[in-house]
Design a protein around this motif. Structure first.
Motif, PDB file in Angstrom:
ATOM      1  N   PRO A 149      46.956 -34.698  33.214  1.00 58.06           N
ATOM      2  CA  PRO A 149      46.672 -34.058  34.264  1.00 58.06           C
ATOM      3  C   PRO A 149      45.275 -34.073  34.805  1.00 58.06           C
ATOM      4  O   PRO A 149      44.854 -34.155  35.749  1.00 58.06           O
ATOM      5  CB  PRO A 149      46.740 -32.972  33.992  1.00 58.06           C
ATOM      6  CG  PRO A 149      48.549 -33.402  32.589  1.00 58.06           C
ATOM      7  CD  PRO A 149      47.553 -34.188  31.723  1.00 58.06           C
ATOM      8  N   ARG A 150      44.037 -33.549  33.359  1.00 60.84           N
ATOM      9  CA  ARG A 150      42.807 -33.233  34.202  1.00 60.84           C
ATOM     10  C   ARG A 150      41.826 -34.342  33.542  1.00 60.84           C
ATOM     11  O   ARG A 150      41.579 -33.704  32.241  1.00 60.84           O
ATOM     12  CB  ARG A 150      42.905 -32.071  34.024  1.00 60.84           C
ATOM     13  CG  ARG A 150      41.015 -32.103  34.683  1.00 60.84           C
ATOM     14  CD  ARG A 150      40.987 -29.927  35.281  1.00 60.84           C
ATOM     15  NE  ARG A 150      42.503 -29.268  35.597  1.00 60.84           N
ATOM     16  CZ  ARG A 150      42.074 -28.914  37.353  1.00 60.84           C
ATOM     17  NH1 ARG A 150      41.026 -29.501  37.766  1.00 60.84           N
ATOM     18  NH2 ARG A 150      42.790 -29.028  37.445  1.00 60.84           N
ATOM     19  N   PRO A 194      53.521 -32.816  29.863  1.00 61.40           N
ATOM     20  CA  PRO A 194      53.700 -33.380  31.561  1.00 61.40           C
ATOM     21  C   PRO A 194      54.161 -34.573  31.792  1.00 61.40           C
ATOM     22  O   PRO A 194      53.990 -35.552  30.730  1.00 61.40           O
ATOM     23  CB  PRO A 194      51.987 -33.184  31.522  1.00 61.40           C
ATOM     24  CG  PRO A 194      51.308 -32.215  30.665  1.00 61.40           C
ATOM     25  CD  PRO A 194      51.982 -32.650  29.989  1.00 61.40           C
ATOM     26  N   GLU A 195      54.838 -35.096  32.979  1.00 61.55           N
ATOM     27  CA  GLU A 195      55.494 -36.167  32.947  1.00 61.55           C
ATOM     28  C   GLU A 195      54.548 -36.931  32.601  1.00 61.55           C
ATOM     29  O   GLU A 195      55.218 -37.810  32.606  1.00 61.55           O
ATOM     30  CB  GLU A 195      56.193 -35.692  34.426  1.00 61.55           C
ATOM     31  CG  GLU A 195      57.891 -35.254  33.964  1.00 61.55           C
ATOM     32  CD  GLU A 195      58.648 -35.515  35.635  1.00 61.55           C
ATOM     33  OE1 GLU A 195      58.198 -36.228  36.703  1.00 61.55           O
ATOM     34  OE2 GLU A 195      59.205 -34.326  35.948  1.00 61.55           O
ATOM     35  N   CYS A 196      53.711 -36.763  33.103  1.00 60.72           N
ATOM     36  CA  CYS A 196      52.754 -38.498  33.535  1.00 60.72           C
ATOM     37  C   CYS A 196      52.289 -38.509  32.339  1.00 60.72           C
ATOM     38  O   CYS A 196      51.710 -39.857  32.004  1.00 60.72           O
ATOM     39  CB  CYS A 196      51.588 -37.940  34.050  1.00 60.72           C
ATOM     40  SG  CYS A 196      50.627 -36.296  33.563  1.00 60.72           S
ATOM     41  N   VAL A 197      52.739 -37.928  31.079  1.00 63.69           N
ATOM     42  CA  VAL A 197      51.993 -38.406  29.312  1.00 63.69           C
ATOM     43  C   VAL A 197      53.180 -38.794  28.977  1.00 63.69           C
ATOM     44  O   VAL A 197      53.046 -39.896  27.998  1.00 63.69           O
ATOM     45  CB  VAL A 197      51.463 -36.660  28.870  1.00 63.69           C
ATOM     46  CG1 VAL A 197      51.132 -37.184  27.304  1.00 63.69           C
ATOM     47  CG2 VAL A 197      50.359 -36.509  29.117  1.00 63.69           C
ATOM     48  N   GLN A 198      54.218 -38.372  29.192  1.00 64.71           N
ATOM     49  CA  GLN A 198      55.605 -38.725  28.499  1.00 64.71           C
ATOM     50  C   GLN A 198      56.399 -39.604  27.898  1.00 64.71           C
ATOM     51  O   GLN A 198      56.252 -39.866  27.022  1.00 64.71           O
ATOM     52  CB  GLN A 198      57.121 -37.380  29.355  1.00 64.71           C
ATOM     53  CG  GLN A 198      56.808 -36.529  29.626  1.00 64.71           C
ATOM     54  CD  GLN A 198      58.882 -35.980  29.559  1.00 64.71           C
ATOM     55  OE1 GLN A 198      59.559 -36.973  30.306  1.00 64.71           O
ATOM     56  NE2 GLN A 198      58.171 -34.164  30.122  1.00 64.71           N
ATOM     57  N   ASP A 235      46.480 -45.299  26.502  1.00 67.45           N
ATOM     58  CA  ASP A 235      46.445 -45.702  27.917  1.00 67.45           C
ATOM     59  C   ASP A 235      47.257 -44.634  28.546  1.00 67.45           C
ATOM     60  O   ASP A 235      47.539 -44.102  29.636  1.00 67.45           O
ATOM     61  CB  ASP A 235      47.101 -46.945  28.691  1.00 67.45           C
ATOM     62  CG  ASP A 235      45.595 -48.204  28.650  1.00 67.45           C
ATOM     63  OD1 ASP A 235      44.534 -48.075  28.283  1.00 67.45           O
ATOM     64  OD2 ASP A 235      46.655 -49.099  28.307  1.00 67.45           O
ATOM     65  N   ALA A 236      47.303 -43.048  28.810  1.00 62.46           N
ATOM     66  CA  ALA A 236      48.067 -41.898  28.852  1.00 62.46           C
ATOM     67  C   ALA A 236      46.872 -41.292  29.274  1.00 62.46           C
ATOM     68  O   ALA A 236      46.231 -41.343  29.782  1.00 62.46           O
ATOM     69  CB  ALA A 236      47.972 -41.210  27.741  1.00 62.46           C
ATOM     70  N   ASP A 237      47.926 -40.934  30.535  1.00 57.58           N
ATOM     71  CA  ASP A 237      47.507 -40.142  32.069  1.00 57.58           C
ATOM     72  C   ASP A 237      48.024 -39.221  32.044  1.00 57.58           C
ATOM     73  O   ASP A 237      49.233 -38.082  31.857  1.00 57.58           O
ATOM     74  CB  ASP A 237      48.713 -40.800  33.409  1.00 57.58           C
ATOM     75  CG  ASP A 237      47.887 -40.519  34.526  1.00 57.58           C
ATOM     76  OD1 ASP A 237      46.799 -39.836  34.428  1.00 57.58           O
ATOM     77  OD2 ASP A 237      49.003 -41.023  35.786  1.00 57.58           O
ATOM     78  N   SER A 283      54.153 -42.247  27.659  1.00 56.73           N
ATOM     79  CA  SER A 283      53.380 -43.241  26.828  1.00 56.73           C
ATOM     80  C   SER A 283      53.153 -41.782  24.873  1.00 56.73           C
ATOM     81  O   SER A 283      52.680 -42.607  24.078  1.00 56.73           O
ATOM     82  CB  SER A 283      51.464 -42.446  26.907  1.00 56.73           C
ATOM     83  OG  SER A 283      51.227 -41.523  27.535  1.00 56.73           O
ATOM     84  N   HIS A 309      49.585 -24.865  35.021  1.00 60.31           N
ATOM     85  CA  HIS A 309      48.250 -25.439  34.721  1.00 60.31           C
ATOM     86  C   HIS A 309      46.743 -24.666  35.323  1.00 60.31           C
ATOM     87  O   HIS A 309      47.382 -23.687  36.247  1.00 60.31           O
ATOM     88  CB  HIS A 309      47.810 -26.568  35.254  1.00 60.31           C
ATOM     89  CG  HIS A 309      48.948 -27.661  34.564  1.00 60.31           C
ATOM     90  ND1 HIS A 309      48.481 -28.904  34.067  1.00 60.31           N
ATOM     91  CD2 HIS A 309      50.363 -27.331  34.760  1.00 60.31           C
ATOM     92  CE1 HIS A 309      49.674 -29.982  34.321  1.00 60.31           C
ATOM     93  NE2 HIS A 309      50.675 -29.148  34.687  1.00 60.31           N
TER      94      HIS A 309
END
Length: 533
Positions: free
Chosen positions: A251-252, A309-313, A247-249, A315, A115
């Motif tokens: 990274p920034r 990124p895992e936090c988006v996968q 409600d996607a998380d 959603s 990143h």
């Protein structure tokens, strides 16, 4: 000394009454006789903004749009800081209110899991407050506050909501009449060839005509008039496939995200407090998007999903299962001068670039700012003076280059680098040094430039401020683009030389020449296209 208003109220009243009478007369002329100073086809971004700008110069405007319902598109959702500034110059910043627009502070580039943050550069010239309270609940350092207060911001939003606000603003203008109909043809003088207006057909099949001293065609990327008046045809080699994540998380948050991996680039950015747009570029002939491999959905699930990124996968997977997948062609159309008497063509109908950098609306609003000046009553009292209009449009073609030329070239060059396929680049295989005309070598060279670009961003400072300033529409200097592009190329070459075994240095030198040549092949055709008339 008393004001004129106070000393001569009757004079003021007579002037006000005369102005009201004139406005009523021009409105009647538009409604009953379909006659105006300007006929604009297309109530999109540039058409609507131009209608408002000209109306506020006391021009009588007819704005024609085939469908006035709120549009639903997957592009035109991110306005760069340079576009926000232009919107303010036009007095239309209120159109960003009440649509759940999201502040955009810059970009996050993700390269094979690494990143790097690329904030918009400090812009002391604007003096705009962009501090967003990153230290809410605690006291921020004074020096950081002073620095952040000078950082410009963009805005992202649902495209349709923004268009709706622009159209409402246009309908409030007393010098604008909005007509819902499809423009089907231009009306020309049989003797001079001058465009006099347009023929239309409404939803009920009723045909009509509208006349203007000047006709503006701004009917978008699928313009029905382009073939008749523009010598170039759009080139499209890929499509954006879009999903709306809920409600996607990210990274920034409050940043656009560019994900680079095995395939073409993926964009993610918020368009609302809960919604996030994801755009996946899929070039023509992508093997993993073939029917045998499950089509586009198979490509998104098997190639794109694992690279996110895992936090988006999670959603992303939910949105893919919902099946609301839409596409949009990514087109390139170089600009051209306007020489047809009585007519000008603007917006995507005349000039397009890859939407990777989100520069389309920034170009549009800045074009309107420039046209408002060039076609003002002070410079062109009579829009029916075709010689004067053509002269101003020649100036327009060249004066817009400092901004639009930069954005056009940057969008195409960055896409060439970001869409480079193949594995992560370390050192060139021997075959790439021997087969000069193979796809293998081409992929390796572009991949080296792609890696050089990311490592360049990692240097920070001017290595990010310059490129993102160009992308944001803040820095309007073509030489700055030229400098940074070839600095990226030289860094990519240095990375190859640094990592090469000593015995392979002669071959590495040849490979370096190939990379530099590829950089020239990437950027110079787009530079030359901007230099043409």
């Amino acid at each position: 000394m008393p004001l004129i208003l106070e000393s001569s109220p009757s004079t003021f009243c007579r002037a006000t009454t005369a102005a009201a009478t004139t406005a009523a007369a021009t409105a009647e002329r538009r409604q009953l006789h379909h006659d105006s100073d300007v006929v604009i086809v297309g109530a999109g971004i540039i058409g609507t903004a131009l209608a408002i700008a000209l109306a506020r110069q006391n021009r009588s405007v007819i704005l024609i749009e085939k469908n006035l319902s709120e549009p639903d598109r997957i592009v035109g959702e991110l306005l760069q800081p340079g576009g926000v500034q232009a919107l303010k110059k036009l007095g239309l910043e209120e159109c960003l209110e009440g649509i759940d627009a999201v502040r955009v502070k810059g970009y996050e580039v993700i390269y094979f899991g690494e990143h790097v943050e690329i904030p918009y550069p400090v812009n002391a010239a604007s003096g705009e407050r962009a501090w967003g309270g990153a230290f809410e609940g605690e006291k921020a350092p004074k020096e950081l506050i002073a620095k952040e207060m000078m950082r410009p911001e963009g805005r992202s939003f649902h495209h349709g909501r923004f268009i709706r606000q622009l159209r409402i603003a246009a309908m409030r203008e007393e010098n604008v009449s909005v007509v819902e109909a499809t423009a089907t043809s231009t009306i020309k003088s049989e003797y001079t060839g001058q465009v006099l207006g347009v023929g239309t057909e409404n939803k009920d099949g009723k045909k009509d005509v509208y006349f203007g001293l000047l006709t503006v065609l701004a009917d978008g990327y699928a313009s029905r008039f382009r073939k008749e008046y523009i010598p170039h045809a759009p080139v499209s080699k890929s499509k954006f496939y879009g999903l709306e994540l809920i409600d996607a998380d990210l990274p920034r948050p409050l940043h656009g995200h560019v994900v680079l991996g095995e395939g073409a680039p993926v964009l993610l950015y918020q368009i609302g407090s809960r919604e996030t747009r994801v755009l996946v570029d899929v070039p023509e002939g992508t093997p993993t998007a073939s029917i045998a491999n499950g089509g586009i959905k198979g490509h998104l699930k098997n190639v794109v999903l694992p690279s996110l990124p895992e936090c988006v996968q999670a959603s992303f997977e939910r949105a893919l299962e919902d099946g609301k997948l839409r596409s949009m062609p990514n087109s390139w159309l170089p600009p051209s001068t306007q020489q047809v008497p009585g007519m000008i063509m603007l917006g995507d109908a005349m000039n397009m670039r890859h939407p990777l950098t989100g520069g389309g609306m920034t170009v549009a609003f800045n074009d309107v700012v420039l046209l408002r000046e060039l076609l003002s009553p002070e410079h062109v009292p009579d829009l029916g003076d075709t010689a004067a209009v053509k002269r101003q449009m020649r100036s327009f073609h060249w004066m817009r280059k400092n901004l639009t030329g930069v954005i056009n070239i940057l969008a195409q060059a960055l896409y060439s680098l970001f869409a480079a396929n193949g594995k992560n680049y370390s050192s060139p295989p021997r075959s790439s040094l021997l087969c000069t005309q193979t796809n293998i070598r081409t992929d390796v060279q572009l991949k080296a430039l792609q890696q050089g670009c990311f490592r360049y961003f990692q240097q920070g400072g001017q290595c990010i401020d310059g490129p993102v300033g160009l992308l944001a529409g803040i820095i309007r200097q073509p030489l700055v683009l030229f400098y940074h592009f070839f600095a990226v190329a030289l860094l990519g070459i240095w990375l190859i030389v640094r990592d090469a075994p000593l015995l392979r240095l002669p071959l590495t030198f040849l490979s370096s020449l190939g990379i530099f040549w590829k950089a020239c092949v990437v950027i110079f055709p787009f530079i030359f296209s901007e230099m043409k008339r």
